[in-house]
Design a protein around this motif. Sequence first.
Motif, PDB file in Angstrom:
ATOM      1  N   MET A 213      22.999  73.997 -21.902  1.00 24.08           N
ATOM      2  CA  MET A 213      22.259  72.804 -22.324  1.00 24.08           C
ATOM      3  C   MET A 213      22.021  72.812 -23.827  1.00 24.08           C
ATOM      4  O   MET A 213      22.129  71.770 -24.487  1.00 24.08           O
ATOM      5  CB  MET A 213      20.933  72.712 -21.562  1.00 24.08           C
ATOM      6  CG  MET A 213      21.073  72.372 -20.097  1.00 24.08           C
ATOM      7  SD  MET A 213      19.449  72.068 -19.310  1.00 24.08           S
ATOM      8  CE  MET A 213      19.929  71.886 -17.595  1.00 24.08           C
ATOM      9  N   LYS A 214      21.705  73.974 -24.371  1.00 19.59           N
ATOM     10  CA  LYS A 214      21.505  74.074 -25.826  1.00 19.59           C
ATOM     11  C   LYS A 214      22.764  73.702 -26.593  1.00 19.59           C
ATOM     12  O   LYS A 214      22.697  73.149 -27.697  1.00 19.59           O
ATOM     13  CB  LYS A 214      21.079  75.502 -26.203  1.00 19.59           C
ATOM     14  CG  LYS A 214      19.603  75.798 -25.989  1.00 19.59           C
ATOM     15  CD  LYS A 214      19.265  77.199 -26.482  1.00 19.59           C
ATOM     16  CE  LYS A 214      17.777  77.479 -26.400  1.00 19.59           C
ATOM     17  NZ  LYS A 214      17.452  78.858 -26.861  1.00 19.59           N
ATOM     18  N   ALA A 215      23.921  73.994 -26.008  1.00 21.82           N
ATOM     19  CA  ALA A 215      25.201  73.683 -26.659  1.00 21.82           C
ATOM     20  C   ALA A 215      25.573  72.211 -26.501  1.00 21.82           C
ATOM     21  O   ALA A 215      26.604  71.775 -27.020  1.00 21.82           O
ATOM     22  CB  ALA A 215      26.295  74.573 -26.097  1.00 21.82           C
ATOM     23  N   GLY A 216      24.754  71.434 -25.788  1.00 18.87           N
ATOM     24  CA  GLY A 216      25.020  70.008 -25.614  1.00 18.87           C
ATOM     25  C   GLY A 216      25.984  69.693 -24.490  1.00 18.87           C
ATOM     26  O   GLY A 216      26.581  68.613 -24.467  1.00 18.87           O
TER      27      GLY A 216
ATOM     28  N   LEU B 213      17.179  73.480  -9.227  1.00 20.61           N
ATOM     29  CA  LEU B 213      16.273  72.423  -9.706  1.00 20.61           C
ATOM     30  C   LEU B 213      15.150  73.004 -10.554  1.00 20.61           C
ATOM     31  O   LEU B 213      14.757  72.427 -11.583  1.00 20.61           O
ATOM     32  CB  LEU B 213      15.708  71.642  -8.529  1.00 20.61           C
ATOM     33  CG  LEU B 213      16.678  70.683  -7.825  1.00 20.61           C
ATOM     34  CD1 LEU B 213      16.106  70.195  -6.499  1.00 20.61           C
ATOM     35  CD2 LEU B 213      17.027  69.490  -8.718  1.00 20.61           C
ATOM     36  N   ASP B 214      14.632  74.154 -10.143  1.00 19.93           N
ATOM     37  CA  ASP B 214      13.581  74.813 -10.940  1.00 19.93           C
ATOM     38  C   ASP B 214      14.112  75.195 -12.315  1.00 19.93           C
ATOM     39  O   ASP B 214      13.453  74.971 -13.345  1.00 19.93           O
ATOM     40  CB  ASP B 214      13.077  76.064 -10.220  1.00 19.93           C
ATOM     41  CG  ASP B 214      12.233  75.761  -8.989  1.00 19.93           C
ATOM     42  OD1 ASP B 214      11.807  74.597  -8.831  1.00 19.93           O
ATOM     43  OD2 ASP B 214      12.018  76.686  -8.181  1.00 19.93           O
ATOM     44  N   LYS B 215      15.305  75.775 -12.342  1.00 11.47           N
ATOM     45  CA  LYS B 215      15.904  76.197 -13.622  1.00 11.47           C
ATOM     46  C   LYS B 215      16.217  74.980 -14.495  1.00 11.47           C
ATOM     47  O   LYS B 215      16.012  75.007 -15.714  1.00 11.47           O
ATOM     48  CB  LYS B 215      17.190  76.991 -13.372  1.00 11.47           C
ATOM     49  CG  LYS B 215      16.998  78.283 -12.612  1.00 11.47           C
ATOM     50  CD  LYS B 215      16.106  79.261 -13.358  1.00 11.47           C
ATOM     51  CE  LYS B 215      15.941  80.559 -12.586  1.00 11.47           C
ATOM     52  NZ  LYS B 215      14.927  81.439 -13.213  1.00 11.47           N
ATOM     53  N   TYR B 216      16.727  73.918 -13.867  1.00 10.70           N
ATOM     54  CA  TYR B 216      16.993  72.690 -14.616  1.00 10.70           C
ATOM     55  C   TYR B 216      15.708  72.139 -15.221  1.00 10.70           C
ATOM     56  O   TYR B 216      15.681  71.727 -16.389  1.00 10.70           O
ATOM     57  CB  TYR B 216      17.600  71.632 -13.682  1.00 10.70           C
ATOM     58  CG  TYR B 216      19.092  71.734 -13.441  1.00 10.70           C
ATOM     59  CD1 TYR B 216      19.863  72.776 -13.964  1.00 10.70           C
ATOM     60  CD2 TYR B 216      19.745  70.779 -12.674  1.00 10.70           C
ATOM     61  CE1 TYR B 216      21.222  72.840 -13.726  1.00 10.70           C
ATOM     62  CE2 TYR B 216      21.113  70.837 -12.432  1.00 10.70           C
ATOM     63  CZ  TYR B 216      21.847  71.876 -12.958  1.00 10.70           C
ATOM     64  OH  TYR B 216      23.194  71.935 -12.728  1.00 10.70           O
ATOM     65  N   GLN B 217      14.656  72.088 -14.431  1.00 12.62           N
ATOM     66  CA  GLN B 217      13.396  71.513 -14.913  1.00 12.62           C
ATOM     67  C   GLN B 217      12.912  72.230 -16.168  1.00 12.62           C
ATOM     68  O   GLN B 217      12.528  71.598 -17.160  1.00 12.62           O
ATOM     69  CB  GLN B 217      12.334  71.606 -13.820  1.00 12.62           C
ATOM     70  CG  GLN B 217      11.023  70.925 -14.177  1.00 12.62           C
ATOM     71  CD  GLN B 217      10.093  70.806 -12.977  1.00 12.62           C
ATOM     72  OE1 GLN B 217      10.532  70.777 -11.833  1.00 12.62           O
ATOM     73  NE2 GLN B 217       8.802  70.732 -13.238  1.00 12.62           N
ATOM     74  N   THR B 218      12.977  73.555 -16.142  1.00 14.76           N
ATOM     75  CA  THR B 218      12.547  74.349 -17.298  1.00 14.76           C
ATOM     76  C   THR B 218      13.470  74.136 -18.489  1.00 14.76           C
ATOM     77  O   THR B 218      13.012  73.916 -19.620  1.00 14.76           O
ATOM     78  CB  THR B 218      12.514  75.849 -16.919  1.00 14.76           C
ATOM     79  OG1 THR B 218      11.597  76.036 -15.838  1.00 14.76           O
ATOM     80  CG2 THR B 218      12.079  76.684 -18.109  1.00 14.76           C
ATOM     81  N   ALA B 219      14.784  74.188 -18.253  1.00 10.83           N
ATOM     82  CA  ALA B 219      15.752  74.088 -19.348  1.00 10.83           C
ATOM     83  C   ALA B 219      15.822  72.678 -19.928  1.00 10.83           C
ATOM     84  O   ALA B 219      15.988  72.509 -21.145  1.00 10.83           O
ATOM     85  CB  ALA B 219      17.132  74.533 -18.872  1.00 10.83           C
ATOM     86  N   ILE B 220      15.704  71.657 -19.088  1.00 12.82           N
ATOM     87  CA  ILE B 220      15.710  70.276 -19.582  1.00 12.82           C
ATOM     88  C   ILE B 220      14.516  70.042 -20.501  1.00 12.82           C
ATOM     89  O   ILE B 220      14.639  69.418 -21.560  1.00 12.82           O
ATOM     90  CB  ILE B 220      15.718  69.277 -18.410  1.00 12.82           C
ATOM     91  CG1 ILE B 220      17.090  69.277 -17.714  1.00 12.82           C
ATOM     92  CG2 ILE B 220      15.394  67.864 -18.893  1.00 12.82           C
ATOM     93  CD1 ILE B 220      17.111  68.510 -16.404  1.00 12.82           C
ATOM     94  N   ALA B 221      13.365  70.568 -20.114  1.00 14.36           N
ATOM     95  CA  ALA B 221      12.172  70.424 -20.951  1.00 14.36           C
ATOM     96  C   ALA B 221      12.339  71.154 -22.283  1.00 14.36           C
ATOM     97  O   ALA B 221      11.916  70.660 -23.336  1.00 14.36           O
ATOM     98  CB  ALA B 221      10.946  70.960 -20.209  1.00 14.36           C
ATOM     99  N   ALA B 222      13.006  72.305 -22.235  1.00 12.16           N
ATOM    100  CA  ALA B 222      13.184  73.105 -23.459  1.00 12.16           C
ATOM    101  C   ALA B 222      14.228  72.516 -24.392  1.00 12.16           C
ATOM    102  O   ALA B 222      14.186  72.737 -25.609  1.00 12.16           O
ATOM    103  CB  ALA B 222      13.574  74.534 -23.082  1.00 12.16           C
ATOM    104  N   THR B 223      15.185  71.764 -23.856  1.00 14.19           N
ATOM    105  CA  THR B 223      16.300  71.260 -24.663  1.00 14.19           C
ATOM    106  C   THR B 223      16.292  69.742 -24.827  1.00 14.19           C
ATOM    107  O   THR B 223      17.140  69.211 -25.545  1.00 14.19           O
ATOM    108  CB  THR B 223      17.645  71.663 -24.009  1.00 14.19           C
ATOM    109  OG1 THR B 223      17.692  71.142 -22.668  1.00 14.19           O
ATOM    110  CG2 THR B 223      17.799  73.175 -23.973  1.00 14.19           C
ATOM    111  N   ASP B 224      15.380  69.069 -24.148  1.00 13.22           N
ATOM    112  CA  ASP B 224      15.327  67.600 -24.165  1.00 13.22           C
ATOM    113  C   ASP B 224      16.697  67.021 -23.824  1.00 13.22           C
ATOM    114  O   ASP B 224      17.233  66.166 -24.518  1.00 13.22           O
ATOM    115  CB  ASP B 224      14.853  67.093 -25.542  1.00 13.22           C
ATOM    116  CG  ASP B 224      14.545  65.600 -25.537  1.00 13.22           C
ATOM    117  OD1 ASP B 224      14.237  65.065 -24.457  1.00 13.22           O
ATOM    118  OD2 ASP B 224      14.632  64.966 -26.609  1.00 13.22           O
TER     119      ASP B 224
END
Length: 553
Positions: free
Chosen positions: A346-349, A366-377
């Motif tokens: 996600m950080k790499a776009g 879904l848990d991992k996505y929720q955390t990573a989406i919030a961190a990377t917008d």
Amino acid sequence: MRTEYLALSVALCLASLSANTMAQTTLMHHVNGYTLVDGKLQTFNAIQFTDDKIDRLFTLNQALPSATDITSIDGKGKTLLPGLIDAHGHVLGYGLSLLTADLTNTSSEQQAVERAQAFSKNNPTDGWLMGRGWNQELWDSKQFPTKESLDKAFKANPVSFGRVDGHAIWVNSKALALAGISSTTVAPEGGEIVKDEQGNPTGVLIDNAMNLVFNIVPDLNQQQLQSTLTLAMDSLASYGLTSVHDAGINIDNIKAYQQLAANNAMSVRVNGMLSVEDPRFTTILKQGHITTANDMFKVDSVKISADGALGSRGAALIKEYSDQPGHKGLMLYSDDQLGKLILQSMKAGFQVNTHAIGDNANQVVLDKYQTAIAATDSKALRHRIEHAQILDLADIPRFAQLGVIASIQATHATSDKNMAENRLGKARLAGAYAWRKLLNANAVIANGSDFPIESPNPFFGLHASVTRQDHVNQPLDGWLATEKLSRIEALKSFTIDAAYAGHQEQLLGSLEPGKKADFILVEDDYFTIDPQQIWQNKVIATWVNGRKVFAQE
């Protein structure tokens, strides 16, 4: 200065005239045309396109152009649909399946061996004998096969036969020896070496344990890769597919596609997902997205596998398997590893597309996505869960909340219906293959087949979506019938929503002016044919980029 300006103007005019001279406009008329625009069904009786782009659709009350420089094609009243998109398949695997022993629909271990022997006789080799498609759930024994039957039939060659879902392989003793697998071998994390009561390998390797064999099978060279991909794409076009999402490819595969695209040798579009299993994954990720000039190939997503498959009991469940007490399946990465891969991507776009079949795997992702989406917008990247097969009911609303797409494969439901209840029991079926519940919770569904695990024929998927039945119309009202899709919803999932899942809805997925001229002509009217006959529809011709890439003989 004025002279230079005039010279430039003349040059531009000549270039424009040359381009116009080279442009080819085609009108296909006398068709029964359908497309979805803004979710609504539109009909038309002619389509005009110039080179690779659609110019205009014509309805019955509109006059057709009569210019002499327009090529005219009579559709003979047949049905014209947008090109169908398979949102999850394996192109190289499908190509190889056309070149290896086909063990699908065998009724016993012995019949599978005999099928492989017949293939070997017609295709002799002094190297590895490969095949795929066996499914012990179709056998009376319901038991995994063993190396002994292969050892009797194939003494000289190492043998590796993939299970129908691609999450287990069946090998002979020679293959085990070459891979260094013995009674003392410890399975890698996320894998299982099936052993007998004496602790000896039986010949079946599950999920990550398969890599012990895969790592010693010789790789294809570039020429072999390109010819295998071409074989696969030509076959896919014959089923009415104009675009496929290739779920998990490495850098060698990417290079082969790039060369084929440069040579204008791709008959269908490919949206590739970069496999995190490629040792060069981080390097490729840093290089950014890939798109070819003709929009035939692109890579802007990654593929991760969180768990295994239900048939091999590798799908990770919250509670134990109903038919194997104490066993809950396999997560293929540690919790920390999975989180890091998702965040890195996600950080790499990159859009992240994660295989998750069991309810535990889906919940963890879904848990991992929720955390990573919030961190990377990165909600706008439309991350996906591939399969989304068994869901805890509380997790269903999270798809829409997180902007996560459910990438389903409709034929899995009709293929798995008997096995799924055995594995899960009745109570957990409430969240199994729950397409209607996902739609009702405002999730976006992209449909596919997971070929070569299932047939790539999209009309099989449309049929399964609408009827929830197999090809002999069982069960009578459809399996878990409340989860059926309407014909419009099913077509949407194979067209504009599949395009949306690949960030391509401005190019593909519907027939509108300015979009790519990707469409198919088929025998029967999808919207009026008996729903139980949808799977029998035949493709007459397929156009991609305004070019006919398949025509029925």
